[in-house]
Design a protein around this motif. Structure first.
Motif, short mmCIF file in Angstrom:
data_model
loop_
_atom_site.label_atom_id
_atom_site.label_comp_id
_atom_site.label_asym_id
_atom_site.label_seq_id
_atom_site.Cartn_x
_atom_site.Cartn_y
_atom_site.Cartn_z
N TYR A 322 7.50 4.95 21.10
CA TYR A 322 7.17 6.38 21.21
C TYR A 322 7.03 7.01 19.83
CZ TYR A 322 7.88 11.36 22.12
OH TYR A 322 7.74 12.73 22.15
N ARG A 325 3.52 6.64 16.95
CA ARG A 325 2.34 7.16 17.64
C ARG A 325 1.04 6.59 17.07
NH1 ARG A 325 5.86 11.50 17.64
NH2 ARG A 325 6.17 12.53 19.66
N ARG A 328 0.70 2.93 18.10
CA ARG A 328 1.04 2.59 19.48
C ARG A 328 -0.03 1.71 20.14
NH1 ARG A 328 2.31 7.70 22.75
NH2 ARG A 328 3.89 7.89 21.12
#
Length: 488
Positions: A322, A325, A328
């Protein structure tokens, strides 16, 4: 919406379940499906654990219900083949769903919950193991349901009791899970010990929940065993008081740290380690680490014993993802690039011969009896064969533990020789002195082929199945070979 969400997960796990064509460990069959098959169809092999009433009946009873339901709707043969797949997919899908719910409750963040679900679904370990009929998968389901109800942020008695119900269930079916729930319970008691009235209400309520769980367990055990028994006691007597668990092997204390967790997490390992450092003040991190520490002190270790805390490892990994970002999408792509081939290899290729050979024996009309000169429980039995006509004349080598010992030590284990040891110690002598009827078909692994050819001239090789490129047990290496009586 939630129903459709769960249906999508169930369809995914159905695909997962029906595409598995490989063997992993005997417990998938002999500690569940054989008992369930026996309950529904009247025949199947009960290992010594079931004959001695060491195991909770809840697990095989769930699969027996699956067999029975499928039998009502389908032919008996088809019910035997697909019922375990469907029940396994249901357990795995529920686990995925409650991983999402657990993450949402704990992190109070929808994105982290979605990421936790993605990691659960994309886990090569879950794809390989989660839909199989292992007790540890049911244990993981009950644990993650309980964790999803646990009042992480504010004391709420009803949520605590719901969580405890599933926690007690997980401990009943596998007592070692008490290490996690004992830590959670101790935390709650320490937080509330100054409030006497609340503490008394809590203890009284927990007693009622525990009594309800024990009643459910006792009823299931009474139905399966046919008499009143308390498997939790016999389990503790065998594993703790007599220490006979080491009969099934021991591993070094660091097994889980350097083999178990890295193999189960694969590409998630860096994410998990970062989370352990970043969230080192969170109790969730310490719950996981302390359980790993407790399990590391137990001599007998297996990867799947960590199943109950696997959702915790996924939640912590998702927390790191998380916060990355910008990276990801790249991380998830890298995970898939690695995990998909690994999952494919272990579910479709590695050790598939142990499944293929049983399907061959099941469908081959010339098979009138079978003998397995292999390490015990190397293949499924009647839960896949489903041939009552083979029951009386077929056999396999056994590996019963030394139940006569009052205390198990490494010296005792080294001195004790079961039937399997006697065969591999001196195959020629064993075959000469063998007292069972010789069957129409013999099954061996490749290392034993020359021994059979030299000592049993009445047999010839009639079929061979690829099993593995490598194996941790040299006795199971290479192909798996079927010998037939000459003239058959």
């Amino acid at each position: 919406m939630r129903f459709l969400f769960f249906c999508a997960l169930f369809l995914l796990r159905l695909f997962n379940s029906f595409t598995i064509e490989t063997f992993f460990q005997p417990d998938e069959y002999f500690q569940c499906l054989e008992v369930a098959h026996s309950l529904v169809f009247g025949y199947g092999y009960w290992t010594w654990e079931w004959r001695e009433a060491l195991r909770s009946a809840i697990h095989p009873l769930i699969y027996a219900i699956g067999y029975k339901g499928a039998q009502i709707l389908l032919s008996e043969d088809l019910a035997v083949r697909i019922a375990p797949k469907i029940v396994g997919a249901l357990i795995a899908a529920l686990t995925d769903y409650y991983v999402y719910k657990f993450a949402r409750v704990y992190w109070q963040n929808d994105t982290k919950a979605v990421l936790s679900l993605i990691l659960s679904v994309c886990s090569s370990w879950n794809w390989y193991v989660a839909t199989r009929s292992f007790l540890n998968n049911l244990e993981m389901l009950f644990t993650v349901i309980g964790l999803s109800y646990w009042p992480w942020h504010q004391y709420r008695l009803m949520l605590l009791l719901q969580a405890s119900f599933y926690g007690f269930l997980s401990c009943i079916i596998r007592p070692s899970n008490a290490s996690l729930w004992g830590l959670l319970g101790a935390t709650i008691l320490l937080k509330n010990y100054m409030n006497f009235s609340r503490l008394m209400r809590l203890l009284l309520s927990l007693s009622i929940v525990l009594l309800a769980v024990l009643s459910i367990s006792a009823a299931a055990d009474r139905y399966v065993y046919g008499y009143w028994t308390f498997p939790l006691y016999t389990f503790m007597e065998f594993n703790v008081m007599k220490n006979l668990l080491i009969f099934y092997g021991s591993a070094p204390w660091h097994f889980y740290l350097f083999q178990g967790i890295p193999l189960m997490l694969m590409m998630y390992l860096p994410l998990y380690l970062i989370a352990c450092y970043r969230r080192r003040s969170h109790l969730l991190v310490w719950y996981g680490l302390l359980v790993i520490g407790v399990y590391s002190c137990i001599d007998h270790k297996e990867f799947r014993f960590l199943q109950p805390i696997y959702p915790i490892l996924l939640l912590l990994s998702a927390d790191t993802l998380y916060h990355f970002r910008k990276w990801r999408r790249l991380i998830i792509t890298t995970v898939l690039v690695v995990h998909v081939p690994v999952a494919f290899f272990f579910t479709r290729i590695h050790e598939r011969g142990e499944i293929d050979v049983v399907k061959y024996l099941r469908d081959e009309e010339s098979v009138s009896s079978i003998g397995f000169l292999t390490p015990c429980h190397s293949t499924p039995w009647q839960s896949m064969l489903h041939r009552h006509d083979l029951e009386a004349q077929s056999w396999f080598l056994t590996c019963e533990p030394p139940l006569h010992l009052s205390l198990g030590t490494l010296e005792h284990m080294k001195a004790y020789r079961d039937e399997l040891d006697l065969f591999f110690d001196n195959p020629k002598k064993f075959l000469k002195d063998f007292r069972r009827p010789w069957p129409s078909h013999l099954v061996v692994f490749e290392p034993m082929v020359s021994t059979i050819e030299k000592n049993l001239g009445q047999y010839k090789e009639c079929s061979r199945f690829f099993n593995s490129y490598f194996h941790w047990d040299s006795r199971r290496s290479g192909d798996i070979v079927v010998f037939c009586r000459k003239g058959k």
